[in-house]
Design a protein around this motif. Sequence first.
Motif: not given
Length: 252
Positions: A169-173
Motif C-alpha cells: 500500500g505504501a509503495t503504491f503511493e
Amino acid sequence: MSEELQQPTQPLVEHLLELRRRLMWMVGGILLCFLALIPFAQRLYTFVAQPLMATLPAGTSMIAIDVIAPFFVPVKVTLMVAFLLSLPNTLYQMWAFVAPALYQNEKKLITPLVLSSVILFFAGMAFAYYLVFPVIFQFLAGVTPDGVSMTTDIDKYLSFILGMFVAFGATFEVPIVVVLLNRMGVVSREQLKAARPYVIVGAFVVAAVITPPDVISQVLLAVPLIVLYEAGLWFCRFVTPLEKRGGAEAAE
C-alpha cells in the motif's frame, strides 16, 4: 490584565476541543464498523487466509499455538477491515480539522491527492492479495524440505500479511510522493526524469528486501514501482511548482 492573559490561550483551547471532537468521531466510526462486522469475523479471516490455504498440501491446515489465538486473530482481522472501511470518515474528520487553515488553492490540491492516495493504497493491497500472495506462498510451498509439514501459525500469518499489505500500500503511493515533491519545488520534473536509473535500481532493492527471495515476487513489486514512478512523472505535467507559480504571480 486577566483578559489580556486569557485572549492568547483561548484559540489554543478551541483548537484542542475541536481536535478532541474530531478524534472522537474517528474512533466512533471505527468502532461502529467494528461492531457491525464482528459477527462476520470468522468469515473475514477465512477470506484473508485463502491465499495460503490454497497452496497448503492436502491434509494440512494452519495451526494456533496460543490458546486465545483462535479468538483474537479473527478479531484483529475484523478491526483491520473496520479501520479500512471507516477510512473515508477518518479522512473527512482530518480534513475538517485542517481545512480552515488552508488557502483555497491548497484545498483544491489536497482533495484529489487524498482521494487518489486512498485509492492507490487499496490498489496496493488488492495487488498484494490477488497477485503477489499466491506467487509467494506457491514458492514457499515448493521450497519446503521433504519431511517438513508446512503448517503456519495463524497469528504469525496475520502479522506477515499485515506487513505486506502496508508495504505494498505504501509503495503504491509513489505517484503521490513524486507529484508532491514537484509541486513543492523540491525537485523539478527534469531532475525526476534524470533519476530514472536510480529509481529502477532502488525499486529492485526495495523488492528484494520486502518480498521473499524469488525472482517472480520481486519483479511483481519492482515493475509496478517503476510504472507508478512514470505515472507520477506524467501527472507532474499538469502541476505547477510553487516557485514557478510565485514567479508568475510576481510578474503579473
